[in-house]
Design an enzyme around this catalytic site. Sequence first.
Site, PDB file in Angstrom:
ATOM      1  N   GLY A 229      16.885  68.932   0.273  1.00 38.40           N
ATOM      2  CA  GLY A 229      15.923  67.944   0.105  1.00 38.40           C
ATOM      3  C   GLY A 229      16.403  66.626  -0.583  1.00 38.40           C
ATOM      4  N   PRO A 230      16.012  65.407  -0.662  1.00 38.23           N
ATOM      5  CG  PRO A 230      13.921  63.817  -0.904  1.00 38.23           C
ATOM      6  CD  PRO A 230      14.530  65.451  -0.243  1.00 38.23           C
ATOM      7  CB  THR A 236      19.556  71.708 -10.313  1.00 36.74           C
ATOM      8  OG1 THR A 236      20.506  70.709  -9.377  1.00 36.74           O
ATOM      9  CG2 THR A 236      20.347  71.906 -11.198  1.00 36.74           C
ATOM     10  CG  HIS A 450       9.949  34.079   1.686  1.00 41.36           C
ATOM     11  ND1 HIS A 450      10.907  34.088   2.505  1.00 41.36           N
ATOM     12  CD2 HIS A 450       9.884  35.531   1.105  1.00 41.36           C
ATOM     13  CE1 HIS A 450      11.279  35.130   3.001  1.00 41.36           C
ATOM     14  NE2 HIS A 450      10.655  36.300   1.999  1.00 41.36           N
ATOM     15  CD  GLU A 451       8.016  36.801  -2.070  1.00 46.61           C
ATOM     16  OE1 GLU A 451       7.480  38.078  -1.568  1.00 46.61           O
ATOM     17  OE2 GLU A 451       9.179  37.120  -1.959  1.00 46.61           O
ATOM     18  CG  HIS A 454       6.630  38.626   2.950  1.00 44.93           C
ATOM     19  ND1 HIS A 454       7.240  39.027   4.030  1.00 44.93           N
ATOM     20  CD2 HIS A 454       7.651  38.148   2.095  1.00 44.93           C
ATOM     21  CE1 HIS A 454       8.319  38.719   4.177  1.00 44.93           C
ATOM     22  NE2 HIS A 454       8.678  38.424   2.939  1.00 44.93           N
ATOM     23  CG  ASP A 526      12.108  39.675   3.979  1.00 44.43           C
ATOM     24  OD1 ASP A 526      11.964  40.783   3.388  1.00 44.43           O
ATOM     25  OD2 ASP A 526      11.766  38.423   3.623  1.00 44.43           O
TER      26      ASP A 526
END
Length: 644
Positions: A229-230, A236, A450-451, A454, A526
């Site tokens: 797993g990641p 542990t 820019h934001e 998005h 991006d």
Amino acid sequence: MSTSKQKNTTKQQKDSNSKIPNHFPSKRNLPQQPPLYSNIFFYVFLILGLYVLVGAYNEVQANKDTRPINEVIKLINEEKVQNVTVADNSVEVLLRDGTSFESQKEAGVSFDEILSNNNVDVSKIAGEFKVEERLEFLDILSPLLAFGLPILLIFFIFRQMRGAGSDIMSFGRSKAKLFAKGKQSVGFDAVAGVEEAKTELMEVVDFLKQPAKYRKLGARIPKGILLVGPSGVGKTLLAKAVAGEAGVPFFSIAGSEFMEMLVGVGSARARDLFKMAKENQPSLVFIDEIDAIGRQRGMGLGGGHDEREQTLNQILVEMDGFDARATVIVMGATNRPDMLDPALVRPGRFDRRITVTLPDLDDRMAILKIHMKGKPFEDSVNMHAVAKNTVGFSGADLENMLNEAAILAARAGKTKISDIELEEAALKVTIGSERKTMQSEEEKKMTAYHEAGHALVASNQEEMDPVHRVTIVARGGSLGHTAYPPQRDRYGETNTRLLAMITSALAGKAAEELVYGVTTTGASNDIERATQLARAMVREYGMSSLGPIAYHERAERNWIAKELGSTPPYSEAMAAKIDAEVAKIMENSYKDALSILKKHRKTLDAIVEALMQTETLTADEYNKILESNGSTPINKGYGQKSIA
């Protein structure tokens, strides 16, 4: 009856103690404080002390009243001397008035001869005249410094050499940490989520507690269990919980601890580790980051004689050589299962693989409840909302987030943690801390466009999640960010959603070009993320006109290809087609983003104006701006829908 029970208890204690080997950590084998004479500082302080004593002795001698021998002869001749004591070359004189002094005579000549040569009669001394034999302090110290000091130094060097020899011999001893039976307090109740993994591991616990029940039916418990797993999902912790629930000795070691610069040390430590485990069965051996020694053989620069490969060979032999009746279970943890040697994961060794995944919504709620203990929270805090907005967080991330929230609340002088600290802590864990930047108004406005690009493009695509926050406050390495976190846990993606993600990622660059006619370097990350998605759609997911064909090697062999620099499993002509498909996806997505922004330019300007005033827009503030400009988001509530 009570006497016999006490005898049986004593006998059981003796039997249980007899199972523990001598090299098992005990009071007898704990590191003892080395004796004082084995420390070099002891000899340093000893020499310094001797020199201090010599200095003090010389100072005392210098402060004595000393006079020449001629004055002694004169005083005797004048009958003013009461007593005379001669010790070697020193002459101590006591006068009749009670005063005393000391003088030095010539070596090799007696005091009688000195008096005779000066025509002085001994009878003029009123009291005693005696000659004594004395042993001076320097007469003792000089031989010690001349002969004793070299002997002490040789003795010290000999002890150091003998200690170094014992250290070399101990290189082959295992460095595994032992958590003795009954000393392991971690149980399954301390591990939240991962219910499927805990269910499988309960079989291991039951076998360690009742091995005879399984042997009666001819069942064989897996010798090795591989937790995959990641990072941060609790592999542990699960291993510790198994040992705690079963109440058996737990040997924990990292894969890198087998390796040393000396040849053969790794395999020797592997032998010693399994020897200890067998002597203390039932027991559990846990090897963390097992990929450090379990990589596929034959790919190292040293060939088959590589030290790591020799260690792996020894582990393979030890695991395959377990007695059928031995109750020793080996657990390994890794986040790189594709790198492990096939012989290590075959049946009979690590023959059971348990996948530990990132926690889902219910698991995150359970993890948050565990880590909330001992931390005061405001009554208004909605932990269900926190768990919902932390999709993709591991258990370690959630624990770190709550800890950061507690630190922020303490820094602000609060007595309880609120939603504000939790929100800031989540941003700090994922993006980074807020930082101050010296931006001009024009640069800040360009960042705002820019934001806003998005956010606006994401809101106008049905398969994107709703916008949660838009800000131009710099964090980490970015000058601003737009957050639209997943509203639910997803285990697969559609091609339309992937295209929407690429379009939203390219919207920041599109907004810059639309407004300013130029683009900035701020869109580099991006573009990188969008290109990775587009390339994965073509090469791995079969989501292009090239058809459902995988143009990449399997994950199990991919790392070998990278190390050896092998060529890809397709022709140069096909590589050109792949590049063309990726470019086509990127170009079409960029055009879509530009089209959406042109259509809603008025709304884009309104978002930027609000950002320039407040720097950060919450979801409610952002949606009000959209509604007031006739641009209601079409993906509102999309996170609640299911995707086939």
